[in-house]
Scaffold this active site. Structure first.
Site, PDB file in Angstrom:
ATOM      1  CE  LYS A  13     -29.551  26.562 -27.038  1.00 25.23           C
ATOM      2  NZ  LYS A  13     -30.537  26.718 -25.926  1.00 25.23           N
ATOM      3  NE  ARG A  87     -33.896  31.664 -29.421  1.00 25.74           N
ATOM      4  CZ  ARG A  87     -32.772  31.727 -28.714  1.00 25.74           C
ATOM      5  NH1 ARG A  87     -31.607  31.757 -29.300  1.00 25.74           N
ATOM      6  NH2 ARG A  87     -32.836  31.727 -27.402  1.00 25.74           N
ATOM      7  NE  ARG A 121     -28.773  31.196 -18.372  1.00 28.57           N
ATOM      8  CZ  ARG A 121     -29.140  30.868 -19.604  1.00 28.57           C
ATOM      9  NH1 ARG A 121     -28.672  29.768 -20.168  1.00 28.57           N
ATOM     10  NH2 ARG A 121     -29.999  31.614 -20.256  1.00 28.57           N
ATOM     11  NE  ARG A 154     -29.314  35.680 -20.588  1.00 32.51           N
ATOM     12  CZ  ARG A 154     -29.340  34.745 -21.525  1.00 32.51           C
ATOM     13  NH1 ARG A 154     -28.303  33.945 -21.701  1.00 32.51           N
ATOM     14  NH2 ARG A 154     -30.388  34.594 -22.295  1.00 32.51           N
ATOM     15  NE  ARG A 165     -34.840  33.387 -22.611  1.00 34.17           N
ATOM     16  CZ  ARG A 165     -33.741  33.128 -21.919  1.00 34.17           C
ATOM     17  NH1 ARG A 165     -33.677  33.414 -20.636  1.00 34.17           N
ATOM     18  NH2 ARG A 165     -32.721  32.564 -22.508  1.00 34.17           N
TER      19      ARG A 165
HETATM   20  P1  AMP Z   1     -29.993  33.020 -25.789  1.00 33.44           P
HETATM   21  O1  AMP Z   1     -28.771  33.534 -25.107  1.00 33.44           O
HETATM   22  O2  AMP Z   1     -29.679  32.142 -26.962  1.00 33.44           O
HETATM   23  O3  AMP Z   1     -30.961  32.376 -24.812  1.00 33.44           O
HETATM   24  O4  AMP Z   1     -30.746  34.291 -26.410  1.00 33.44           O
HETATM   25  C1  AMP Z   1     -31.215  35.349 -25.589  1.00 33.44           C
HETATM   26  C2  AMP Z   1     -32.227  36.184 -26.337  1.00 33.44           C
HETATM   27  O5  AMP Z   1     -31.626  36.749 -27.524  1.00 33.44           O
HETATM   28  C3  AMP Z   1     -33.440  35.433 -26.852  1.00 33.44           C
HETATM   29  O6  AMP Z   1     -34.441  35.279 -25.849  1.00 33.44           O
HETATM   30  C4  AMP Z   1     -33.903  36.347 -27.994  1.00 33.44           C
HETATM   31  O7  AMP Z   1     -34.520  37.521 -27.485  1.00 33.44           O
HETATM   32  C5  AMP Z   1     -32.561  36.765 -28.595  1.00 33.44           C
HETATM   33  N1  AMP Z   1     -32.103  35.796 -29.614  1.00 33.44           N
HETATM   34  C6  AMP Z   1     -30.987  35.001 -29.560  1.00 33.44           C
HETATM   35  N2  AMP Z   1     -30.867  34.255 -30.668  1.00 33.44           N
HETATM   36  C7  AMP Z   1     -31.938  34.557 -31.436  1.00 33.44           C
HETATM   37  C8  AMP Z   1     -32.399  34.095 -32.707  1.00 33.44           C
HETATM   38  N3  AMP Z   1     -31.738  33.130 -33.385  1.00 33.44           N
HETATM   39  N4  AMP Z   1     -33.545  34.646 -33.204  1.00 33.44           N
HETATM   40  C9  AMP Z   1     -34.238  35.596 -32.538  1.00 33.44           C
HETATM   41  N5  AMP Z   1     -33.850  36.067 -31.332  1.00 33.44           N
HETATM   42  C10 AMP Z   1     -32.722  35.566 -30.783  1.00 33.44           C
END
Ligand code: AMP
Length: 209
Positions: A13, A87, A121, A154, A165
């Site tokens: 994404k 989400r 990554r 990360r 996740r």
């Molecule tokens: P991402 O970079 O989108 O994979 O997000 C990394 C982490 O941030 C996720 O595993 C969650 O812990 C938190 N996170 C990001 N976006 C959300 C969301 N919309 N709702 C809840 N937690 C989020």
């Protein structure tokens, strides 16, 4: 125009977001990036988010919806590309009250491929820009193209956390796909291809909207 990007963690994404925003004149908003910025800056919100993120758990709906509402209010007269939001069903409902979503674009990738990919990554520890050692490498190994910061793995890209996740994604985020399908707004492209191939499919799908 406002677009929601859907797909499991590591679907690509973030990689597709830049090109879509450029082509359609949209402003990207990644809740993951906003939360990681708050963690780096050690704000109060960042301290709450850090623990959840490191375990691969969701940050609470209230916090994330608050961040998104603030971002939208601060950028009037523009279209947005939402990456990593909504989400949960509650987030999708809240977003529908803030702004009209035209399209939800799903980048679909099987779990086994995600687990293979995540090891490559990298993220800039200064500006948060993301790379992949083979699919989207930086110009100089280990160094961010944008700001020269150091690229690191990360914390939440470690295999056991990625597995969790993915579980959270299937349980809580997958229903969002059906939510947008129900409104006739869902389009889907396969994400198990090179970034260039996925980009071509994304463009084709969005041009037909
Ligand atoms: P991402 O970079 O989108 O994979 O997000 C990394 C982490 O941030 C996720 O595993 C969650 O812990 C938190 N996170 C990001 N976006 C959300 C969301 N919309 N709702 C809840 N937690 C989020």
């Amino acid at each position: 125009m406002n677009i929601v990007l859907l797909g499991p963690p590591g679907a690509g994404k973030g990689t597709q977001s830049g090109a879509i925003c450029e082509k359609f004149g949209l402003l990207p908003i990644s809740t993951g990036n906003l939360l990681r910025k708050a963690v780096r800056e050690q704000t109060k919100l960042g301290q709450i988010a850090a623990e959840k993120i490191s375990k691969g758990e969701m940050v609470s709906d209230d916090i994330v919806i608050g961040l998104v509402s603030e971002f939208i209010a601060g950028h009037p007269d523009t279209g947005f590309l939402f990456d990593g939001f909504p989400r949960t069903a509650a987030q999708a409902e809240a977003l529908s009250k803030l702004i009209e979503i035209d399209t939800a674009l799903l980048i679909d990738v099987a779990d086994e491929i995600i687990l293979q990919r995540m090891g490559g990554r990298r993220v800039c520890e200064v500006c948060g820009d993301t790379y992949h050692i083979s699919a989207n490498p930086p110009k100089v190994c280990g160094v961010c193209d944008k700001c020269g910061g150091k690229l690191v793995i990360r914390e939440d890209d470690k295999p056991e956390i990625v597995r969790h996740r993915l579980e959270v994604y299937h349980e809580q985020t997958q229903p969002i796909i059906e939510y947008y399908r129900g409104f006739g707004k869902l389009i889907s492209v396969p994400g198990d291809k090179t970034p260039e191939e996925v980009s071509a499919l994304v463009n084709e799908a969005l041009e037909n909207v």
